[in-house]
Design a protein around this motif. Structure first.
Motif, mmCIF file in Angstrom:
data_model
loop_
_atom_site.group_PDB
_atom_site.id
_atom_site.type_symbol
_atom_site.label_atom_id
_atom_site.label_comp_id
_atom_site.label_asym_id
_atom_site.label_seq_id
_atom_site.Cartn_x
_atom_site.Cartn_y
_atom_site.Cartn_z
ATOM 1 N N GLY A 224 4.161 29.357 9.336
ATOM 2 C CA GLY A 224 5.309 28.717 9.946
ATOM 3 C C GLY A 224 4.944 27.371 10.539
ATOM 4 O O GLY A 224 3.850 26.848 10.339
ATOM 5 N N GLY A 225 5.868 26.805 11.303
ATOM 6 C CA GLY A 225 5.637 25.508 11.895
ATOM 7 C C GLY A 225 4.639 25.522 13.028
ATOM 8 O O GLY A 225 3.981 24.508 13.305
ATOM 9 N N SER A 226 4.506 26.672 13.700
ATOM 10 C CA SER A 226 3.598 26.774 14.846
ATOM 11 C C SER A 226 2.419 27.707 14.596
ATOM 12 O O SER A 226 1.302 27.434 15.026
ATOM 13 C CB SER A 226 4.370 27.247 16.089
ATOM 14 O OG SER A 226 5.416 26.373 16.419
ATOM 15 N N LEU A 227 2.681 28.833 13.932
ATOM 16 C CA LEU A 227 1.643 29.838 13.721
ATOM 17 C C LEU A 227 1.566 30.260 12.260
ATOM 18 O O LEU A 227 2.578 30.277 11.550
ATOM 19 C CB LEU A 227 1.908 31.076 14.590
ATOM 20 C CG LEU A 227 1.816 30.914 16.114
ATOM 21 C CD1 LEU A 227 2.273 32.193 16.805
ATOM 22 C CD2 LEU A 227 0.403 30.558 16.543
ATOM 23 N N ALA A 228 0.364 30.622 11.843
ATOM 24 C CA ALA A 228 0.140 31.235 10.540
ATOM 25 C C ALA A 228 -0.255 32.684 10.776
ATOM 26 O O ALA A 228 -1.198 32.964 11.523
ATOM 27 C CB ALA A 228 -0.961 30.496 9.778
ATOM 28 N N LYS A 229 0.483 33.624 10.164
ATOM 29 C CA LYS A 229 0.255 35.045 10.381
ATOM 30 C C LYS A 229 -0.336 35.663 9.125
ATOM 31 O O LYS A 229 0.221 35.527 8.043
ATOM 32 C CB LYS A 229 1.568 35.756 10.760
ATOM 33 C CG LYS A 229 2.070 35.436 12.153
ATOM 34 C CD LYS A 229 2.742 34.082 12.272
ATOM 35 C CE LYS A 229 4.008 33.988 11.465
ATOM 36 N NZ LYS A 229 4.700 32.671 11.652
ATOM 37 N N LEU A 230 -1.431 36.377 9.302
ATOM 38 C CA LEU A 230 -2.188 36.925 8.179
ATOM 39 C C LEU A 230 -2.192 38.448 8.249
ATOM 40 O O LEU A 230 -2.376 39.031 9.313
ATOM 41 C CB LEU A 230 -3.622 36.392 8.228
ATOM 42 C CG LEU A 230 -4.574 36.754 7.087
ATOM 43 C CD1 LEU A 230 -4.113 36.103 5.787
ATOM 44 C CD2 LEU A 230 -5.989 36.293 7.433
ATOM 45 N N VAL A 231 -1.970 39.086 7.092
ATOM 46 C CA VAL A 231 -2.002 40.543 6.979
ATOM 47 C C VAL A 231 -2.927 40.917 5.827
ATOM 48 O O VAL A 231 -2.825 40.346 4.738
ATOM 49 C CB VAL A 231 -0.597 41.125 6.726
ATOM 50 C CG1 VAL A 231 -0.678 42.634 6.468
ATOM 51 C CG2 VAL A 231 0.319 40.859 7.910
ATOM 52 N N TYR A 232 -3.827 41.866 6.073
ATOM 53 C CA TYR A 232 -4.718 42.321 5.005
ATOM 54 C C TYR A 232 -5.089 43.776 5.243
ATOM 55 O O TYR A 232 -5.024 44.290 6.358
ATOM 56 C CB TYR A 232 -5.977 41.459 4.921
ATOM 57 C CG TYR A 232 -6.853 41.481 6.155
ATOM 58 C CD1 TYR A 232 -7.938 42.351 6.250
ATOM 59 C CD2 TYR A 232 -6.606 40.623 7.226
ATOM 60 C CE1 TYR A 232 -8.747 42.375 7.372
ATOM 61 C CE2 TYR A 232 -7.399 40.633 8.357
ATOM 62 C CZ TYR A 232 -8.470 41.508 8.429
ATOM 63 O OH TYR A 232 -9.261 41.537 9.554
ATOM 64 N N PHE A 233 -5.466 44.443 4.151
ATOM 65 C CA PHE A 233 -5.852 45.855 4.204
ATOM 66 C C PHE A 233 -7.368 45.953 4.174
ATOM 67 O O PHE A 233 -8.043 45.180 3.499
ATOM 68 C CB PHE A 233 -5.269 46.610 3.012
ATOM 69 C CG PHE A 233 -5.647 48.060 2.954
ATOM 70 C CD1 PHE A 233 -4.955 49.006 3.687
ATOM 71 C CD2 PHE A 233 -6.705 48.485 2.161
ATOM 72 C CE1 PHE A 233 -5.303 50.352 3.632
ATOM 73 C CE2 PHE A 233 -7.062 49.816 2.092
ATOM 74 C CZ PHE A 233 -6.362 50.749 2.834
ATOM 75 N N SER A 234 -7.924 46.905 4.905
ATOM 76 C CA SER A 234 -9.374 47.105 4.894
ATOM 77 C C SER A 234 -9.693 48.581 5.008
ATOM 78 O O SER A 234 -8.952 49.356 5.624
ATOM 79 C CB SER A 234 -10.035 46.338 6.044
ATOM 80 O OG SER A 234 -9.619 46.854 7.295
ATOM 81 N N ARG A 235 -10.804 48.951 4.401
ATOM 82 C CA ARG A 235 -11.307 50.314 4.549
ATOM 83 C C ARG A 235 -11.959 50.455 5.914
ATOM 84 O O ARG A 235 -12.308 49.465 6.568
ATOM 85 C CB ARG A 235 -12.344 50.612 3.461
ATOM 86 C CG ARG A 235 -11.816 50.471 2.042
ATOM 87 C CD ARG A 235 -10.779 51.524 1.724
ATOM 88 N NE ARG A 235 -10.261 51.359 0.369
ATOM 89 C CZ ARG A 235 -9.208 52.011 -0.097
ATOM 90 N NH1 ARG A 235 -8.569 52.849 0.688
ATOM 91 N NH2 ARG A 235 -8.789 51.811 -1.323
ATOM 92 N N GLU A 236 -12.160 51.704 6.330
ATOM 93 C CA GLU A 236 -12.844 51.977 7.586
ATOM 94 C C GLU A 236 -14.352 51.895 7.356
ATOM 95 O O GLU A 236 -14.905 52.665 6.566
ATOM 96 C CB GLU A 236 -12.472 53.363 8.120
ATOM 97 C CG GLU A 236 -10.989 53.513 8.433
ATOM 98 C CD GLU A 236 -10.578 52.666 9.612
ATOM 99 O OE1 GLU A 236 -11.066 52.894 10.727
ATOM 100 O OE2 GLU A 236 -9.769 51.740 9.411
ATOM 101 N N ALA A 237 -14.986 50.963 8.007
ATOM 102 C CA ALA A 237 -16.434 50.802 7.848
ATOM 103 C C ALA A 237 -17.165 52.011 8.437
ATOM 104 O O ALA A 237 -16.766 52.552 9.467
ATOM 105 C CB ALA A 237 -16.901 49.529 8.536
#
Length: 497
Positions: A105-118
Motif C-alpha cells: 500500500g501507500g504506507s505499509l507493505a504486508k507480507l504473508v507466507y507459509f512455513s513448516r514448524e522447525a
C-alpha cells in the motif's frame, strides 16, 4: 483445550479431488495424508498458486511463542520491520506451498507466507504475517529474498520454485524491482477482489478471528451467520475505501475518504517527534484529548441531554488550541516576550523605515504585531505530543465512523467490517468506530473487527488461485461449494421478500 487456542470443529482433508487414488486412501483410512505425492509437487511447481489450504484444526497462536522458522526474528537493522505474533497455525496442512503474497500500500507493505514448524516432527505449519514501511520497500524485498533462500527448510520446495502473489498499488509500482531482485515470477492480483477474498476467508474459516468491541466487552468473538452477505467493508489504509459486498466476489466501491491512516501519520510527523506509526499509536494511548479538543461540557458546562450529547462529547477537534495559543501570547506580552526590540523585529523596522523614505504612503500602512518565539514556546508547552496524537486519532476515527454509518444507511447494510492497518488492534480506534456506528444507528447496526485486519489483501492474494472445494466450508470458486450455496440462499431470501 488450552485457553490460548481454539480448535476448529469441521474440516476437509487436503489432496487433489481429481486424484482418485488419494481419495480412496482418505476413505479407507479416515485420516488426512501426511505425505505429498510427486505429482502434487510437480503440479505445484507448474502452478505455484494452486495449492489447497487444509484448515482442519486451524487456530490463532495467542501465546508469546515466536514462529520456529528459519525466517523468524529476521528484521531489518533499522527496525522498520514489524513481526506479527498472531500467526495462524495449520496443524494438518501437508502439501507443498511455493508462493508468498505481499500487499503493498501507500504506507505499509504486508507480507504473508507459509512455513513448516522447525525442529518439529508434527505435520502442518503456520501462516506468518510481517509488515514493512513502504518507504523502505527494499527491506521487504530483501526479506522475500531471505524466504526464497530458505524455501527448502520452510516449505520443502526449492528456491527457484518461489512465486510472489502481489496486490495493492505497489504491485505495479515495484513490479520490475521485485522481479529483478528475486528472479521469480510476480503475479499481480486486483486489490479490491483480494480484500473480499481475504475477508470472506477470515469470516468463514478461522475461529476467534472476528470480534466486536466496546468498553464493557473489549473483545467479544463472533461466529458467522449461515449467510454472511450482504455486508460492508471499510478498509482503512493510507486512505479509506468503502465496499458493499453482495455475494462471493460480488462487490462495488460505494465511497471512501482521503482522510485515513496516511493523514494521521503525516500530520503527527509534523506535530510530534514520533518516527513510526506504532509510536504514534503508543503516544495516543497515553494522551488526554480533552486538553486539546473543545468538548460539549466546555460549552454548556454539563451534558446536552436534549439531543443525547454527553459533556465528554467532542464538539470541536483541536478547538482549544487557538484560545490557549492566544492566552499564551497575552502571557508572553505581559512578561515582555513580545517586545518590539527583538532582532527579527528590528530588521523588519529597519526595512520599513527604508521603504518609507521613498514612499510616504507606506509609512501610514498598519504594522502587524510581530510573531514571538516566546509565545510559540508557551503555546507548545501546553500541548503534549500524546494529547495531540489522541486528539487527531479521535478526529479521523470519528470522521470514518460517521461516513461508514451514512453509507450503511444508504445501502441498507447492518454488518460493517473494519479492516486495514490503521486500526492495528488499537483500543481507542476500535472503541471510537464501534461507538459511532452504535450511536448513530441506535444500536441497529454492528461494527466488526478482525485480529488480522491489516492483512486482508495479502491473504486474499495468497488464496487467489485456489482449486475447487478447498477449505472447511467449501470453495470461493465460481459455481462451487460455499459460493454457490451462499448465492442460492441470497436469491431465495430476495424471492421471499
Amino acid at each position: 483445550m488450552p485457553g490460548d487456542t481454539y480448535q476448529a470443529e469441521v474440516a476437509i482433508e487436503d489432496g487433489d479431488d481429481n486424484n482418485s487414488s488419494s481419495n480412496e486412501q482418505k476413505v479407507a483410512t479416515g485420516r488426512p495424508r501426511t505425505m505429498t505425492s510427486t505429482a502434487e509437487i510437480d503440479s505445484t511447481i507448474i502452478h505455484p498458486g494452486s495449492v489447497r489450504i487444509n484448515v482442519k484444526g486451524a487456530f490463532i497462536v495467542d501465546n508469546s511463542e515466536q514462529p520456529g522458522t528459519p525466517a523468524a526474528g529476521s528484521t531489518s537493522s533499522n527496525g522498520n520491520s514489524y513481526h506479527e505474533t498472531k500467526d495462524i497455525r495449520l496443524p494438518n496442512h501437508t502439501a507443498v506451498i511455493s508462493h508468498i503474497a505481499v500487499d503493498i500500500g501507500g504506507s505499509l507493505a504486508k507480507l504473508v507466507y507459509f512455513s513448516r514448524e522447525a525442529h518439529s516432527t508434527e505435520p502442518g505449519g503456520r501462516l506468518n504475517f510481517q509488515s514493512f514501511e513502504t518507504d523502505r520497500i527494499d527491506d521487504c524485498i530483501e526479506y522475500m529474498r531471505h524466504l526464497k533462500d530458505k524455501q527448502l527448510a520452510l516449505n520443502g520446495s526449492n528456491p527457484g520454485e518461489l512465486c510472489v502473489m502481489a496486490t495493492g498499488g505497489g504491485a505495479y509500482k515495484y513490479y520490475d524491482r521485485i522481479r529483478e531482485r528475486l528472479g521469480v515470477d510476480v503475479l499481480r492480483e486486483d486489490e479490491m477482489e483480494c480484500l473480499i477474498i481475504g475477508l470472506d476467508f477470515f469470516i468463514t474459516e478461522i475461529p476467534r478471528e472476528v470480534f466486536t468491541y466496546s468498553e464493557t466487552h473489549p473483545m467479544h468473538f463472533s461466529s458467522p451467520n449461515t449467510n454472511i452477505y450482504p455486508y460492508m467493508l471499510v478498509n482503512i489504509g493510507s486512505g479509506v475505501s468503502i465496499l458493499k459486498v453482495s455475494g462471493p466476489r460480488t462487490y462495488e466501491r460505494v465511497g471512501g475518504t482521503s482522510l485515513g491512516g496516511g493523514t494521521l501519520w503525516g500530520i503527527l510527523s509534523l506535530l510530534t517527534p514520533a518516527e513510526s506509526f506504532d509510536e504514534m499509536l503508543d503516544m495516543a494511548a497515553k494522551g488526554d484529548n480533552s486538553k486539546v479538543d473543545m468538548l460539549v461540557g466546555d460549552i454548556y458546562g454539563t451534558d446536552y441531554g436534549k439531543i443525547g450529547l454527553k459533556s465528554t462529547t467532542i464538539a470541536s477537534s483541536f478547538g482549544k488550541v487557538f484560545r490557549m495559543k492566544r492566552e499564551a501570547e497575552n502571557e508572553a506580552e505581559d512578561t515582555g516576550g513580545l517586545s518590539n526590540g527583538d532582532d527579527q523585529n528590528r530588521r523588519q523596522q529597519q526595512n520599513s523605515e527604508q521603504s518609507t523614505s521613498t514612499t510616504s504612503a507606506s509609512s501610514q500602512a498598519p504594522q502587524h504585531r510581530p510573531s514571538s518565539s516566546r509565545a510559540s514556546e508557551l503555546a507548545r508547552s501546553r500541548f503534549s505530543s500524546s494529547d495531540i496524537s489522541r486528539s487527531l486519532l479521535y478526529a479521523i476515527s470519528n470522521n470514518i465512523g460517521q461516513i461508514s454509518y451514512l453509507q450503511s444507511q444508504v445501502h441498507g447494510l447492518s454488518r460493517i467490517y473494519f479492516g486495514g492497518s490503521f486500526i492495528r488492534g488499537h483500543p481507542q480506534t476500535m472503541n471510537t468506530l464501534s461507538y459511532a456506528i452504535k450511536f448513530w444507528s441506535n444500536g441497529q447496526k454492528q461494527a466488526y473487527f478482525l485480529r488480522h485486519e491489516g492483512y486482508l489483501g495479502a491473504v486474499g492474494a495468497f488464496l487467489k488461485h485456489q482449486p475447487r472445494n478447498w477449505g472447511r466450508r467449501g470453495s470461493f470458486e465460481e459455481g462451487e461449494g460455499l459460493e454457490e450455496r451462499l448465492r442460492v440462499r441470497t436469491e431465495e431470501d430476495a424471492a421471499v421478500q
